[in-house]
Scaffold this motif. Sequence first.
Motif, PDB file in Angstrom:
ATOM      1  N   ASP A 189      -2.093   5.401 -11.479  1.00  0.00           N
ATOM      2  CA  ASP A 189      -1.472   6.207 -10.431  1.00  0.00           C
ATOM      3  C   ASP A 189      -1.412   5.374  -9.169  1.00  0.00           C
ATOM      4  O   ASP A 189      -2.045   4.305  -9.077  1.00  0.00           O
ATOM      5  CB  ASP A 189      -2.259   7.498 -10.180  1.00  0.00           C
ATOM      6  N   VAL A 190      -0.678   5.842  -8.195  1.00  0.00           N
ATOM      7  CA  VAL A 190      -0.625   5.237  -6.864  1.00  0.00           C
ATOM      8  C   VAL A 190      -1.270   6.216  -5.898  1.00  0.00           C
ATOM      9  O   VAL A 190      -0.924   7.405  -5.884  1.00  0.00           O
ATOM     10  CB  VAL A 190       0.824   4.934  -6.441  1.00  0.00           C
ATOM     11  N   ILE A 191      -2.234   5.736  -5.121  1.00  0.00           N
ATOM     12  CA  ILE A 191      -2.957   6.596  -4.184  1.00  0.00           C
ATOM     13  C   ILE A 191      -2.884   6.005  -2.783  1.00  0.00           C
ATOM     14  O   ILE A 191      -2.522   4.835  -2.600  1.00  0.00           O
ATOM     15  CB  ILE A 191      -4.439   6.766  -4.597  1.00  0.00           C
ATOM     16  N   ARG A 192      -3.273   6.809  -1.820  1.00  0.00           N
ATOM     17  CA  ARG A 192      -3.263   6.393  -0.418  1.00  0.00           C
ATOM     18  C   ARG A 192      -4.700   6.337   0.084  1.00  0.00           C
ATOM     19  O   ARG A 192      -5.409   7.351   0.081  1.00  0.00           O
ATOM     20  CB  ARG A 192      -2.456   7.393   0.406  1.00  0.00           C
ATOM     21  N   LYS A 193      -5.157   5.160   0.483  1.00  0.00           N
ATOM     22  CA  LYS A 193      -6.482   4.968   1.057  1.00  0.00           C
ATOM     23  C   LYS A 193      -6.364   3.979   2.212  1.00  0.00           C
ATOM     24  O   LYS A 193      -5.659   2.978   2.120  1.00  0.00           O
ATOM     25  CB  LYS A 193      -7.460   4.395   0.020  1.00  0.00           C
ATOM     26  N   GLU A 194      -7.111   4.234   3.292  1.00  0.00           N
ATOM     27  CA  GLU A 194      -7.100   3.353   4.464  1.00  0.00           C
ATOM     28  C   GLU A 194      -5.677   3.077   4.966  1.00  0.00           C
ATOM     29  O   GLU A 194      -5.339   1.950   5.358  1.00  0.00           O
ATOM     30  CB  GLU A 194      -7.805   2.011   4.180  1.00  0.00           C
ATOM     31  N   ASN A 195      -4.816   4.100   4.897  1.00  0.00           N
ATOM     32  CA  ASN A 195      -3.425   3.977   5.331  1.00  0.00           C
ATOM     33  C   ASN A 195      -2.647   2.926   4.559  1.00  0.00           C
ATOM     34  O   ASN A 195      -1.696   2.334   5.077  1.00  0.00           O
ATOM     35  CB  ASN A 195      -3.350   3.683   6.835  1.00  0.00           C
ATOM     36  N   LYS A 196      -3.054   2.690   3.323  1.00  0.00           N
ATOM     37  CA  LYS A 196      -2.364   1.738   2.454  1.00  0.00           C
ATOM     38  C   LYS A 196      -2.182   2.368   1.076  1.00  0.00           C
ATOM     39  O   LYS A 196      -2.961   3.224   0.660  1.00  0.00           O
ATOM     40  CB  LYS A 196      -3.163   0.437   2.317  1.00  0.00           C
TER      41      LYS A 196
END
Length: 218
Positions: free
Chosen positions: A32-39
Motif C-alpha cells: 500500500d501507499v501511506i502518508r507519514k512525516e508529510n511524505k
Amino acid sequence: MELREVAELFLQSLQDATVFERSGGGPLVETDVIRKENKNWVVVAAGLDFDEAYEYFANNSKRAERATEPVRILPQGQMSLLLVLRPINNATELDYVTAFAPGRRLPHVQIRDKSYLRCWDINDSERRVQSLRWELDIHQSRGEPLENWLSEWKHYVGFNPAHSPSHLHINAPAFTPNAPVDERIEHSIEELRLGIGLPNPLGLILSLAAWLRKMSSE
C-alpha cells in the motif's frame, strides 16, 4: 507511479524466487501507499503483529488481517517482513538511503525506522542456521550503551555500537508475531546484533532467496 513500481518489484522478486508461498493464494505480500512525516511511503508487508497491521493498513481491514499472515518458506520455514520505503532521486542530504534498482530508473530508496525482515524455522541442518533477522532500529540505536567501554565509541560513530541502526541477528530466538503474551520472546540484551551497512532491500530478498533455493535443491 514510482511508488507502485517499487511495490511491483518486490512482488516480482518474491515470485521469481520460487521458494515462497502464502496461504489462500493471492499476493505473497501486502502493499500500500501511506502518508507519514508529510511524505508518501510504500509499505511491503507480511506476518505483522496486529498493531502493526492496523497501523499500516488502517484504511482496509481485510488487507490488515491478511498482512498478519507470514510468508511460508519452501520446503520449511516462515518469513515476516515490514519494509517501509520511498524512492529518492537526490540522496545527498538524506539519512538511511540505499541503492535500489538503477536499471529500472529507481536508483535509491529511503528506508523508514522499524523496517525488518525475519526468517525462522529454516531447514538448514548442515549449516546450522535456523533463524535470521535484519532490522532497522534507529530509535534504539540512539540510546546509551550499557557497556561503559562503548560510551566513547558511541560518540565517535554516532550510535550505540552494541545496537547499530541496521543490524543482523543470527540464530536468535524466533520473534513470532501474534504469539500469546505468555509465549512471546523478548529481545535479550545478550543477542548478537551484528552491525551492517544499510542493505539494498531488493538485494536482501534476492540474496536470501538464492541461498534458500540452493538448500531446497539439495
